[in-house]
Design a protein around this motif. Structure first.
Motif, PDB file in Angstrom:
ATOM      1  N   PHE A 170      49.154  80.100 -86.082  1.00  0.00           N
ATOM      2  CA  PHE A 170      48.013  79.700 -86.893  1.00  0.00           C
ATOM      3  C   PHE A 170      46.899  80.728 -86.804  1.00  0.00           C
ATOM      4  O   PHE A 170      46.795  81.481 -85.846  1.00  0.00           O
ATOM      5  CB  PHE A 170      47.508  78.294 -86.543  1.00  0.00           C
ATOM      6  CG  PHE A 170      46.898  78.146 -85.168  1.00  0.00           C
ATOM      7  CD1 PHE A 170      45.527  78.299 -84.983  1.00  0.00           C
ATOM      8  CD2 PHE A 170      47.684  77.830 -84.083  1.00  0.00           C
ATOM      9  CE1 PHE A 170      44.965  78.142 -83.726  1.00  0.00           C
ATOM     10  CE2 PHE A 170      47.132  77.665 -82.826  1.00  0.00           C
ATOM     11  CZ  PHE A 170      45.762  77.828 -82.636  1.00  0.00           C
ATOM     12  N   GLN A 171      46.098  80.772 -87.857  1.00  0.00           N
ATOM     13  CA  GLN A 171      44.945  81.662 -87.965  1.00  0.00           C
ATOM     14  C   GLN A 171      43.731  80.816 -88.295  1.00  0.00           C
ATOM     15  O   GLN A 171      43.732  80.085 -89.284  1.00  0.00           O
ATOM     16  CB  GLN A 171      45.169  82.707 -89.073  1.00  0.00           C
ATOM     17  CG  GLN A 171      43.967  83.570 -89.376  1.00  0.00           C
ATOM     18  CD  GLN A 171      43.611  84.498 -88.223  1.00  0.00           C
ATOM     19  OE1 GLN A 171      44.422  85.320 -87.831  1.00  0.00           O
ATOM     20  NE2 GLN A 171      42.410  84.357 -87.692  1.00  0.00           N
ATOM     21  N   VAL A 172      42.693  80.901 -87.470  1.00  0.00           N
ATOM     22  CA  VAL A 172      41.455  80.173 -87.723  1.00  0.00           C
ATOM     23  C   VAL A 172      40.577  81.014 -88.649  1.00  0.00           C
ATOM     24  O   VAL A 172      40.426  82.225 -88.457  1.00  0.00           O
ATOM     25  CB  VAL A 172      40.700  79.871 -86.410  1.00  0.00           C
ATOM     26  CG1 VAL A 172      39.421  79.094 -86.694  1.00  0.00           C
ATOM     27  CG2 VAL A 172      41.593  79.108 -85.436  1.00  0.00           C
TER      28      VAL A 172
ATOM     29  N   CYS B  34      42.315  76.176 -90.697  1.00  0.00           N
ATOM     30  CA  CYS B  34      43.403  76.994 -90.167  1.00  0.00           C
ATOM     31  C   CYS B  34      44.493  77.164 -91.199  1.00  0.00           C
ATOM     32  O   CYS B  34      44.858  76.205 -91.887  1.00  0.00           O
ATOM     33  CB  CYS B  34      44.026  76.340 -88.929  1.00  0.00           C
ATOM     34  SG  CYS B  34      42.950  76.275 -87.503  1.00  0.00           S
TER      35      CYS B  34
ATOM     36  N   THR C  39      45.755  85.109 -95.321  1.00  0.00           N
ATOM     37  CA  THR C  39      44.452  85.395 -94.727  1.00  0.00           C
ATOM     38  C   THR C  39      43.723  86.454 -95.529  1.00  0.00           C
ATOM     39  O   THR C  39      42.522  86.322 -95.800  1.00  0.00           O
ATOM     40  CB  THR C  39      44.623  85.832 -93.262  1.00  0.00           C
ATOM     41  OG1 THR C  39      45.233  84.750 -92.531  1.00  0.00           O
ATOM     42  CG2 THR C  39      43.295  86.179 -92.625  1.00  0.00           C
TER      43      THR C  39
ATOM     44  N   LEU D 202      51.063  84.164 -92.931  1.00  0.00           N
ATOM     45  CA  LEU D 202      49.657  84.168 -92.523  1.00  0.00           C
ATOM     46  C   LEU D 202      48.906  85.426 -92.946  1.00  0.00           C
ATOM     47  O   LEU D 202      47.763  85.338 -93.384  1.00  0.00           O
ATOM     48  CB  LEU D 202      49.549  83.988 -91.005  1.00  0.00           C
ATOM     49  CG  LEU D 202      50.034  82.658 -90.443  1.00  0.00           C
ATOM     50  CD1 LEU D 202      49.814  82.619 -88.935  1.00  0.00           C
ATOM     51  CD2 LEU D 202      49.324  81.503 -91.102  1.00  0.00           C
TER      52      LEU D 202
ATOM     53  N   ASP E  88      44.161  71.865 -91.732  1.00  0.00           N
ATOM     54  CA  ASP E  88      45.246  72.811 -91.494  1.00  0.00           C
ATOM     55  C   ASP E  88      45.969  72.987 -92.819  1.00  0.00           C
ATOM     56  O   ASP E  88      46.421  72.011 -93.422  1.00  0.00           O
ATOM     57  CB  ASP E  88      46.223  72.286 -90.443  1.00  0.00           C
ATOM     58  CG  ASP E  88      45.701  72.426 -89.026  1.00  0.00           C
ATOM     59  OD1 ASP E  88      44.670  73.090 -88.821  1.00  0.00           O
ATOM     60  OD2 ASP E  88      46.344  71.873 -88.110  1.00  0.00           O
TER      61      ASP E  88
ATOM     62  N   ARG F 230      37.651  85.552 -91.023  1.00  0.00           N
ATOM     63  CA  ARG F 230      38.652  85.345 -89.976  1.00  0.00           C
ATOM     64  C   ARG F 230      37.947  85.173 -88.630  1.00  0.00           C
ATOM     65  O   ARG F 230      36.999  85.889 -88.319  1.00  0.00           O
ATOM     66  CB  ARG F 230      39.546  86.573 -89.935  1.00  0.00           C
ATOM     67  CG  ARG F 230      40.685  86.530 -88.979  1.00  0.00           C
ATOM     68  CD  ARG F 230      41.405  87.865 -88.916  1.00  0.00           C
ATOM     69  NE  ARG F 230      41.544  88.479 -90.224  1.00  0.00           N
ATOM     70  CZ  ARG F 230      42.636  89.079 -90.662  1.00  0.00           C
ATOM     71  NH1 ARG F 230      43.689  89.139 -89.891  1.00  0.00           N
ATOM     72  NH2 ARG F 230      42.682  89.625 -91.851  1.00  0.00           N
TER      73      ARG F 230
ATOM     74  N   VAL G 143      48.377  77.652 -91.198  1.00  0.00           N
ATOM     75  CA  VAL G 143      49.444  77.382 -90.231  1.00  0.00           C
ATOM     76  C   VAL G 143      50.798  77.772 -90.818  1.00  0.00           C
ATOM     77  O   VAL G 143      50.988  77.762 -92.032  1.00  0.00           O
ATOM     78  CB  VAL G 143      49.459  75.890 -89.823  1.00  0.00           C
ATOM     79  CG1 VAL G 143      48.158  75.488 -89.169  1.00  0.00           C
ATOM     80  CG2 VAL G 143      49.746  74.980 -91.000  1.00  0.00           C
TER      81      VAL G 143
ATOM     82  N   GLU H 116      35.217  75.551 -90.511  1.00  0.00           N
ATOM     83  CA  GLU H 116      36.469  76.060 -90.001  1.00  0.00           C
ATOM     84  C   GLU H 116      37.665  75.395 -90.672  1.00  0.00           C
ATOM     85  O   GLU H 116      37.618  74.215 -91.004  1.00  0.00           O
ATOM     86  CB  GLU H 116      36.565  75.833 -88.491  1.00  0.00           C
ATOM     87  CG  GLU H 116      35.575  76.587 -87.661  1.00  0.00           C
ATOM     88  CD  GLU H 116      34.256  75.837 -87.449  1.00  0.00           C
ATOM     89  OE1 GLU H 116      34.122  74.684 -87.915  1.00  0.00           O
ATOM     90  OE2 GLU H 116      33.360  76.410 -86.821  1.00  0.00           O
TER      91      GLU H 116
ATOM     92  N   HIS I 183      38.827  69.594 -89.034  1.00  0.00           N
ATOM     93  CA  HIS I 183      39.113  70.729 -89.912  1.00  0.00           C
ATOM     94  C   HIS I 183      40.450  70.494 -90.613  1.00  0.00           C
ATOM     95  O   HIS I 183      41.225  69.639 -90.209  1.00  0.00           O
ATOM     96  CB  HIS I 183      39.119  72.057 -89.131  1.00  0.00           C
ATOM     97  CG  HIS I 183      40.276  72.210 -88.195  1.00  0.00           C
ATOM     98  ND1 HIS I 183      40.228  71.797 -86.889  1.00  0.00           N
ATOM     99  CD2 HIS I 183      41.524  72.702 -88.389  1.00  0.00           C
ATOM    100  CE1 HIS I 183      41.392  72.059 -86.308  1.00  0.00           C
ATOM    101  NE2 HIS I 183      42.200  72.600 -87.201  1.00  0.00           N
TER     102      HIS I 183
END
Length: 114
Positions: free
Chosen positions: A98-100, A110, A76, A72, A66, A86, A112, A108, A64
């Protein structure tokens, strides 16, 4: 042998749609080479391409991206407005936060910071 990465390719069902999501997210112009192949050129990074395949995504990605998008929360929210989803909450460790997320086809990635 000395090799270099030419591009990163996402298999997907709709390259023209997915390239526009990533182009908006990374603030670059999308390019549709054919109906089955689109790409973006990200300054300072390798090309990211999107190719049509008949099968649907079936499991978690083994690779994936980053993406550092600054704060964030706002990043997001903007990604979700573009069609991202999310996955869970913000994770914090000794290296930062970090947010996936998933792109519109479930790949997916992230956001960061840190």
């Amino acid at each position: 042998m000395r090799a270099r990465i030419e591009e990163i390719v996402f298999d997907c069902s709709d390259p023209a749609q997915l390239v526009r999501f990533w182009a908006a997210l990374l603030d670059v112009e999308p390019v549709d080479r054919t109906p089955d192949w689109s790409y973006i050129d990200v300054p300072g990074f390798t090309r990211i391409a999107f190719q049509a395949v008949p099968e649907k995504k079936a499991a978690k990605n083994r690779l994936h991206l980053d993406v550092n998008a600054g704060e964030l929360g706002p990043a997001t929210a903007e990604a979700e407005a573009l069609g991202a989803r999310r996955l869970g909450g913000v994770v914090t460790d000794e290296y930062g936060d970090f947010q996936v997320l998933q792109d519109p086809e479930g790949n997916e990635f992230c956001f960061v910071s840190g």
